[in-house]
Design an enzyme around this catalytic site. Sequence first.
Site, PDB file in Angstrom:
ATOM      1  CB  VAL A  46      -0.965   0.011   1.216  1.00  0.00           C
ATOM      2  CG1 VAL A  46      -1.768   1.296   1.272  1.00  0.00           C
ATOM      3  CG2 VAL A  46      -1.893  -1.198   1.160  1.00  0.00           C
ATOM      4  CB  CYS A  47       4.078   2.043   1.735  1.00  0.00           C
ATOM      5  SG  CYS A  47       3.654   1.478   3.403  1.00  0.00           S
ATOM      6  N   PRO A  48       3.756   2.275  -1.409  1.00  0.00           N
ATOM      7  CG  PRO A  48       4.376   0.570  -2.893  1.00  0.00           C
ATOM      8  CD  PRO A  48       4.071   0.846  -1.454  1.00  0.00           C
ATOM      9  CD  GLU A  50      -0.893   5.277   2.289  1.00  0.00           C
ATOM     10  OE1 GLU A  50      -1.900   5.658   2.889  1.00  0.00           O
ATOM     11  OE2 GLU A  50       0.136   4.870   2.863  1.00  0.00           O
ATOM     12  CG  LEU A  51       5.202   6.919  -0.030  1.00  0.00           C
ATOM     13  CD1 LEU A  51       6.621   6.417   0.189  1.00  0.00           C
ATOM     14  CD2 LEU A  51       4.871   8.046   0.916  1.00  0.00           C
TER      15      LEU A  51
END
Length: 187
Positions: A46-48, A50-51
């Site tokens: 999920v993190c990439p 969002e970034l």
Amino acid sequence: MSLIGKEVLPFTAQAYHNGDFVTVSEENLKGQWSIFCFYPADFTFVCPTELEDLQNQYAELKSLGVEVYSVSTDTHFTHKAWHDHSETINKIEYVMIGDPSQKISRNFEVLNEEEGLADRGTFIIDPDGVIQTVEINAGGIGRDASTLVNKVKAAQYVRNNPGEVCPAKWQEGSETLTPSLDLVGKI
């Protein structure tokens, strides 16, 4: 305990930014609007997304005088490796702070102590280094960075227009409210 209205606590950290390692502290926040975007870990799922979404809003945020900082408990070296090996993360132009000591994550009350990772936390910080908004999401729920633009505009409007407040779904140029006895029970 709410962090709203509290000044960012002192910190010093190493970060990766546009091909260089840089030192960042709470002093970098003074005199400008800032967004801190905490996320659990580099090289995840999920993190990439969002970034990348945050990067897609970065030019507009910069035009509003906002600097963006992403923060995870990874090191600045890990941020560089991720930036070098991910097509998604390679696009990022904002500062990527490493927080391996977990001090910053703890200061912002987003550290999951059991996992040693930051929760998904987003903070808008005013030019005095004071936290104006806080959003915390569970690990599996990604954020929508497009909402930050309107939140920043509202925070800037309220700062520049004492005595006025922005109602729900406020958009730049739309009506604000001036709290008074005349409004009680009429909204």
